[in-house]
Write a protein that holds these residues in place. Sequence first.
Motif, PDB file in Angstrom:
ATOM      1  N   ASN A  12       8.320   5.669   2.854  1.00 52.05           N
ATOM      2  CA  ASN A  12       8.824   5.173   1.577  1.00 52.05           C
ATOM      3  C   ASN A  12       7.659   4.819   0.665  1.00 52.05           C
ATOM      4  N   LYS A  13       7.926   4.863  -0.629  1.00 53.84           N
ATOM      5  CA  LYS A  13       6.901   4.485  -1.600  1.00 53.84           C
ATOM      6  C   LYS A  13       6.637   2.985  -1.500  1.00 53.84           C
ATOM      7  N   PRO A  14       5.384   2.562  -1.713  1.00 51.56           N
ATOM      8  CA  PRO A  14       5.068   1.130  -1.669  1.00 51.56           C
ATOM      9  C   PRO A  14       5.375   0.420  -2.982  1.00 51.56           C
ATOM     10  N   TYR A  15       6.228   1.039  -3.806  1.00 56.28           N
ATOM     11  CA  TYR A  15       6.593   0.438  -5.084  1.00 56.28           C
ATOM     12  C   TYR A  15       7.968   0.939  -5.524  1.00 56.28           C
ATOM     13  N   HIS A  16       8.559   0.196  -6.445  1.00 57.34           N
ATOM     14  CA  HIS A  16       9.821   0.571  -7.080  1.00 57.34           C
ATOM     15  C   HIS A  16       9.642   0.348  -8.579  1.00 57.34           C
TER      16      HIS A  16
END
Length: 120
Positions: A2-6
């Motif tokens: 998963n990406k480490p940001y949203h």
Amino acid sequence: MNKPYHISDYYDSFKSHLVFSTSYLGLENYIADLAHHFRKTKYEGNVIIDLLLSNGKTRNRYIQIYFDGKNFDIEIAKSIKANKELQDKSLCYYAENSELLKDSVLNKSQAYLIKNRIAI
């Protein structure tokens, strides 16, 4: 992975984009990915990054950086004091995604408060 940001829109007076960290990784680990995303979307403007999971409740929790359409202007990045609206938006995001809190620098008491929508 998963990406480490949203990324979220944040309609302050600058119509900034708000980035929530989703892991304990520091910004230096994913700033190039963020720049790539904003280049693809042809965005130019302010980006506010909430580094709660890596920085905790410190004065450098919120960072504001200008994205010029190609790169972040790191030279004028600054930590900012969040207004009530920004604090509430962050609190809602992390309360609704409380599983993110377990892999952070937050202690159990701080994570408990956020899960229960109480600002720290």
